[in-house]
Design an enzyme around this catalytic site. Structure first.
Site, short mmCIF file in Angstrom:
data_model
loop_
_atom_site.label_atom_id
_atom_site.label_comp_id
_atom_site.label_asym_id
_atom_site.label_seq_id
_atom_site.Cartn_x
_atom_site.Cartn_y
_atom_site.Cartn_z
CE LYS A 161 -29.58 13.81 -19.65
NZ LYS A 161 -30.01 14.24 -20.98
CG ASN A 162 -31.07 17.92 -19.55
OD1 ASN A 162 -30.48 16.98 -20.08
ND2 ASN A 162 -32.33 17.86 -19.17
CG ASP A 179 -36.14 15.39 -17.78
OD1 ASP A 179 -36.90 14.91 -18.64
OD2 ASP A 179 -35.09 15.99 -18.07
CB CYS A 237 -35.92 9.32 -28.77
SG CYS A 237 -36.92 10.30 -27.70
NE ARG A 246 -36.81 14.33 -27.18
CZ ARG A 246 -36.04 14.15 -26.12
NH1 ARG A 246 -35.73 12.94 -25.74
NH2 ARG A 246 -35.59 15.18 -25.44
NE ARG A 259 -29.20 9.14 -22.93
CZ ARG A 259 -30.42 9.68 -22.91
NH1 ARG A 259 -31.49 8.94 -22.79
NH2 ARG A 259 -30.59 10.98 -23.02
#
Ligand code: UD1
Length: 424
Positions: A22-23, A305, A116, A121, A397
């Protein structure tokens, strides 16, 4: 309302094929604004990718998907300089479109991103770097309005902190800037390197050398086809789930080097690891050991993460583990939910002390954020009885095919729908 019902207590076993990261795909989708055609292989199916696709479409691109291949066509050129509010709000990394849009159009407008679920952030480092490259940035009624007179100009930028997003925004902006840009104290995450590789495949001249990145601006970039690298956090999550359940798992299609800071903890927990070129096999003992101290750090350190999934796996260990979260200020929101399942964790600011307990029990819990949600699934798989998990949209997500993949590994997990309460 949708929720997941997880009947825990079954060891996971089998093979998990890891998806594209994803990143990595999100900044590369932003980078595709700079070229006429980008074909992205191994593109994961995620709601964040959908949001990025909606942003690209609103900016004038055609985005199509065929299986795991995403194609972005931008032949007519970008038609709009304002990021659409709704998908941009949905996905915080929409800030990455700023550098690409500025480079492509000389102007970019977006509504000011708020905080968030991980705490505030800020984007000061993104804006400082873009301003150093020659962007004029104004705040105007909740909007950020960025312009550049002519082309962006290369310069030296020393980041006070190796922000992943800021480093990526600077690469996007500097790739077609005039002259040379040097970014020092740059982020070194594999996803930053993947963005540089994508841009180089499109004709850019970027050299990543540890925390120093040199970008020689080129006039124009061309389209390319590119394979998204594997998702190291997804792989770490499956390994945590197998460890927590006393299971045996093989993750395939990974880059073990990207997990160098994570894998030793599984060994300390008492798991047996067999690491191949692009596979990792893990066999967990019946009872895991605590691992002393886990400190999250920028890459090559332990990834923030992976903190929540590892914490969930350690809830049922023998002994204690101290977590120190150095990257985000509010990354223990899953702890309250783990407590509902019988975990013993105390937090104090940036630290969380996990004292292993003999058993976890199922409970009704809610996902607080993406990785916190994945952590609750890990805990639920290890718990006795049924866990009912809501707010699972957070997980979607960032994890492709999570429920089918876990089911294939032997998890008893069902997606259920409960009618909203009806008041007459
Ligand atoms: C990216 C990842 C996210 C991961 C994080 C850290 C994506 C899409 N997301 O997020 O999954 O958890 O890296 O590895 O790739 N900061 C500032 N000012 C700035 C920018 C950042 O103070 O202008 C602070 C942040 O508040 C945070 C820290 O720096 O405390 C790390 O942020 P950053 O590395 O930028 O993370 P993201 O790019 O947002």
């Amino acid at each position: 309302m949708e929720y997941w019902s997880i009947e825990g207590g079954r060891p996971l076993g089998g093979t998990a094929k890891i998806h594209g990261a994803k990143n990595a795909v999100l900044p590369i989708m932003a980078a595709s604004l700079l070229v006429d055609r980008a074909v992205l292989y191994r593109c994961p199916v995620l709601t964040d990718v959908d949001a990025a696709a909606r942003i690209l479409r609103a900016l004038g691109c055609t985005v199509t998907r065929c299986g795991e291949t995403l194609t972005v066509l931008n032949t007519e050129g970008v038609c709009c300089e304002t990021l659409p509010e709704e998908p941009a709000r949905e996905m915080r990394s929409s800030i990455l479109f700023l550098g690409a849009l500025l480079a492509r159009c000389g102007r970019a407008r977006l509504s000011f991103p708020g905080g968030c679920e991980l705490g505030p952030r800020p984007i000061d480092l993104h804006l400082m770097g873009l301003a150093r490259l020659g962007a004029e940035i104004r705040e105007d009624g909740g909007f950020l309005d960025c312009r550049v007179n002519g082309r962006l100009r290369g310069t030296q930028i020393a980041l006070p902190f190796p922000s992943v997003g800021a480093t990526e925004n600077l690469l996007l902006a500097a790739a077609t800037a005039e002259g040379e840009t040097i970014v020092t104290n740059a982020a070194r995450e594999p996803e930053v390197t993947a963005l540089a590789e994508f841009l180089n495949t499109c004709g850019a001249d970027i050299v990543c050398d540890g925390d120093r990145i040199r970008v020689r601006g080129v006039g124009e970039l061309h389209g390319c086809a590119f394979a998204i690298p594997p998702d190291r956090i997804e792989a770490a999550t499956y390994l945590c789930a197998a460890a927590a359940t006393g299971g045996e798992i093989r993750v395939e299609g990974v880059c073990p080097a990207h997990l160098a800071a994570v894998l030793p903890f599984f060994e300390e927990m008492g798991c047996r690891l067999d690491v191949g070129e692009d596979t990792i096999e893990l066999a967990a003992p019946r009872c895991l050991s605590g691992v002393g101290c886990v400190r999250t750090m920028p890459y090559p350190g332990f990834p923030t993460d992976a903190q929540a999934p590892l914490m969930a796996a350690l809830c049922r260990s023998e002994g204690s583990t101290l977590f120190i979260e150095t990257i985000f200020s509010a990354r223990y929101r899953h702890v309250g939910e783990l407590l509902r399942m019988g975990a013993c964790i105390s937090t104090d600011g940036r630290t969380a002390l996990v004292r292993g307990v003999g058993r976890l029990h199922g409970a009704g819990v809610a996902c607080t954020d993406l990785r916190g949600g994945a952590a609750l699934v890990v805990a639920a798989l290890a718990a006795e009885g049924e866990t009912r998990l809501c707010e699972t949209h957070h997980i979607e997500r960032g994890y492709s095919d999570f429920v089918p993949l876990l089911s294939a590994l032997g998890a008893e997990i069902t997606i259920l729908r409960q009618e909203e309460p009806h008041f007459v």
